[in-house]
Scaffold this motif. Structure first.
Motif, mmCIF file in Angstrom:
data_model
loop_
_atom_site.group_PDB
_atom_site.id
_atom_site.type_symbol
_atom_site.label_atom_id
_atom_site.label_comp_id
_atom_site.label_asym_id
_atom_site.label_seq_id
_atom_site.Cartn_x
_atom_site.Cartn_y
_atom_site.Cartn_z
ATOM 1 N N UNK A 1 42.230 46.949 30.552
ATOM 2 C CA UNK A 1 41.597 47.758 31.595
ATOM 3 C C UNK A 1 40.444 48.598 31.051
ATOM 4 N N UNK A 2 39.397 48.765 31.918
ATOM 5 C CA UNK A 2 38.991 48.056 33.133
ATOM 6 C C UNK A 2 37.660 47.343 32.882
ATOM 7 N N UNK A 3 36.863 47.862 31.951
ATOM 8 C CA UNK A 3 35.500 47.361 31.774
ATOM 9 C C UNK A 3 35.466 45.887 31.388
ATOM 10 N N UNK A 4 36.246 45.500 30.389
ATOM 11 C CA UNK A 4 36.243 44.109 29.945
ATOM 12 C C UNK A 4 36.677 43.144 31.034
ATOM 13 N N UNK A 5 37.801 43.417 31.714
ATOM 14 C CA UNK A 5 38.191 42.533 32.817
ATOM 15 C C UNK A 5 37.157 42.446 33.934
ATOM 16 N N UNK A 6 36.457 43.549 34.228
ATOM 17 C CA UNK A 6 35.387 43.498 35.234
ATOM 18 C C UNK A 6 34.276 42.558 34.765
ATOM 19 N N UNK A 7 33.938 42.616 33.477
ATOM 20 C CA UNK A 7 32.912 41.709 32.946
ATOM 21 C C UNK A 7 33.342 40.258 33.100
ATOM 22 N N UNK A 8 34.584 39.940 32.727
ATOM 23 C CA UNK A 8 35.072 38.576 32.880
ATOM 24 C C UNK A 8 35.099 38.128 34.324
ATOM 25 N N UNK A 9 35.489 39.035 35.218
ATOM 26 C CA UNK A 9 35.513 38.711 36.644
ATOM 27 C C UNK A 9 34.110 38.401 37.154
ATOM 28 N N UNK A 10 33.113 39.153 36.696
ATOM 29 C CA UNK A 10 31.727 38.892 37.116
ATOM 30 C C UNK A 10 31.245 37.544 36.589
ATOM 31 N N UNK B 1 51.101 45.408 30.492
ATOM 32 C CA UNK B 1 49.961 45.223 31.395
ATOM 33 C C UNK B 1 50.149 46.126 32.603
ATOM 34 N N UNK B 2 49.075 46.357 33.310
ATOM 35 C CA UNK B 2 49.110 47.103 34.566
ATOM 36 C C UNK B 2 48.893 46.095 35.687
ATOM 37 N N UNK B 3 49.968 45.673 36.362
ATOM 38 C CA UNK B 3 49.864 44.563 37.320
ATOM 39 C C UNK B 3 48.806 44.757 38.400
ATOM 40 N N UNK B 4 48.670 45.978 38.921
ATOM 41 C CA UNK B 4 47.692 46.209 39.987
ATOM 42 C C UNK B 4 46.284 45.904 39.510
ATOM 43 N N UNK B 5 45.960 46.360 38.312
ATOM 44 C CA UNK B 5 44.612 46.123 37.787
ATOM 45 C C UNK B 5 44.431 44.668 37.387
ATOM 46 N N UNK B 6 45.493 44.015 36.921
ATOM 47 C CA UNK B 6 45.407 42.585 36.626
ATOM 48 C C UNK B 6 45.095 41.789 37.886
ATOM 49 N N UNK B 7 45.739 42.154 38.992
ATOM 50 C CA UNK B 7 45.488 41.453 40.257
ATOM 51 C C UNK B 7 44.054 41.674 40.725
ATOM 52 N N UNK B 8 43.557 42.894 40.552
ATOM 53 C CA UNK B 8 42.209 43.201 41.027
ATOM 54 C C UNK B 8 41.139 42.531 40.180
ATOM 55 N N UNK B 9 41.309 42.540 38.870
ATOM 56 C CA UNK B 9 40.250 42.027 37.990
ATOM 57 C C UNK B 9 40.477 40.588 37.553
ATOM 58 N N UNK B 10 41.562 39.956 38.009
ATOM 59 C CA UNK B 10 41.851 38.588 37.589
ATOM 60 C C UNK B 10 41.254 37.511 38.464
#
Length: 449
Positions: A203-212, A230-239
């Protein structure tokens, strides 16, 4: 060309809408539109290299602001997911001011309890903090390998060694790793079609980059481990748009498998604490040897030089340490209306990956790009201030995607790229549900290695 886009060597985009869509004095909506446009423009430049005219890139400011708060709007089968903030996380009043403790991961909560000599109880933590100096609490928690930050004023931050070190660094620090032949892009009509991205982030910057990157067509494989929280909520949002596999890098087998993936990857995106992956042998030089032409994108909290370079940190902590939370001299911390340092750094990291791929295509070479939340914070500070805005209206900005969790309601991909608008091909995966391998490409979609 001026401002952020010009500094990155990008053309101009069209930004529409009003900026005052979020509360607070910082220009968060402006930063959102600028960084999202940078990534979208970089995707357009890859299309241009393929002989495809990208069209005029545009970003709606309200949509960009919503994307910077995407985790707030996530719903699973119409219901909000669990709050990602753990019980001990938050701002605490110390004897001389405020300190923030980040306890979302169990080992960080345990570190706080050890540092303060208290049980896992919020009242006990608050009582212990109240009797100590905020800086002492911060240092004690960090000594136990936890995550904390005392609130400082902007002036205190700017006078400090870490801020001065950051001021000497560019917002996105590009450097060559090693020479290698130029490698053409695929024949896909998507900017990142057939591009393989290894994402080792949290969380959160790296997953946002991968999502983009996934939104522009990349095959993004997130690598985690079964033993790591892991933080499931953030995994769902950025996955969204990704796949997820587990490897245990403590073992020879896990490291060997990662090296095999690296030998097939185009982009290696990582946000481990500085030095952690290198300590396992995954240095930039060895990555370039294993995969000539690789693009390495690295993120950290406080920057890559200076006394805090190796310090653990998260967006909320950087806001406290850098004076952002103390803006206006209020008697308690006032956070930004979004995890803006995370999201801005994530979108900039995606832009950096695509700009480095453009360099690889034109010039050849393996490239490295480094970014940090605190350096992004200095950039946000430099944008000036505005009057408080209102609360964001997200009507018309949400969509639904099927996933293994159920129907995800989420913010649509922001940014318009007429020749190939960004989109996610699949919902978020369960952590570790996929094999540790890239998708197979068919035909001539992927250039020969």
């Amino acid at each position: 060309m001026t401002g952020l886009w010009g500094e990155l060597g990008l053309p101009d985009a069209v930004v529409t809408g009003e900026e005052t869509v979020l509360p607070g004095p910082f220009r968060v909506a402006h930063a959102a539109s600028q960084t999202i446009a940078a990534a979208t423009l970089a995707a357009g430049e890859l299309l241009r290299l393929k002989g495809i005219e990208p069209g005029t890139v545009s970003v709606d400011m309200r949509h960009a602001a919503a994307a910077f708060r995407s985790e707030r709007y996530l719903r699973v089968n119409g219901e909000p997911p669990a709050d990602p903030w753990a019980g001990l996380s938050g701002d605490y009043h110390a004897a001389d001011g405020w300190v923030r403790l980040h306890c979302n991961y169990p080992h960080h909560a345990e570190a706080v309890c050890r540092a303060l000599g208290v049980p896992d109880d919020r009242d006990a933590v608050a009582s212990a903090v109240a009797g100590r100096n905020s800086w002492d609490v911060q240092e004690a928690v960090l000594a136990e390998r936890g995550a904390a930050a005392a609130m400082r004023t902007r002036e205190q931050w700017l006078r400090g060694e870490q801020s001065q070190a950051l001021a000497q660094a560019p917002l996105v620090d590009f450097s060559p790793i090693a020479p290698s032949p130029a490698r053409p892009l695929s024949t896909s009509d998507r900017p990142l079609g057939a591009v393989r991205v290894l994402e080792l982030t949290h969380v959160i910057a790296g997953p946002v980059a991968g999502r983009a990157l996934a939104a522009h067509g990349a095959d993004v494989l997130h690598i985690g481990a079964a033993h790591l929280p892991v933080l499931p909520t953030l995994m769902m949002d950025t996955g969204l748009g990704k796949r997820s596999a587990h490897l245990d890098l403590r073992t020879d087998a896990g490291r060997d498998r990662l090296w095999r993936l690296i030998s097939e990857a185009d982009v290696f995106l990582q946000s481990f604490r500085p030095g952690a992956l290198a300590g396992l042998g995954f240095t930039p030089e060895r990555l370039a040897e294993a995969r000539p032409g690789i693009v390495l994108v690295e993120l950290d909290a406080y920057g890559w030089s200076g006394p805090w370079a190796a310090r653990r940190g998260f967006d909320s902590l950087v806001q406290m340490a850098s004076g952002i939370a103390a803006e206006g001299g209020l008697d308690k911390p006032r956070p930004l209306p979004a995890q803006a340092l995370d999201h801005a750094t994530g979108w900039l990291a995606a832009a950096a990956a695509m700009l480095a791929l453009r360099r690889r295509t034109v010039e050849g070479g393996s490239w490295r790009a480094r970014l940090s939340l605190a350096r992004t914070g200095l950039w946000l500070d430099s944008l000036g201030r505005l009057e408080d805005g209102g609360e964001l209206d997200v009507s018309g900005l949400l969509t639904e995607t099927a996933s293994v969790y159920g129907t995800l309601t989420h913010v649509r991909v922001p940014g318009t790229l007429p020749a190939s608008n960004p989109r996610w091909e699949n919902g978020s995966p369960l952590p570790g549900a996929d094999p540790a391998e890239f998708r197979k490409c068919s035909g001539n979609a992927r250039p020969k290695n």
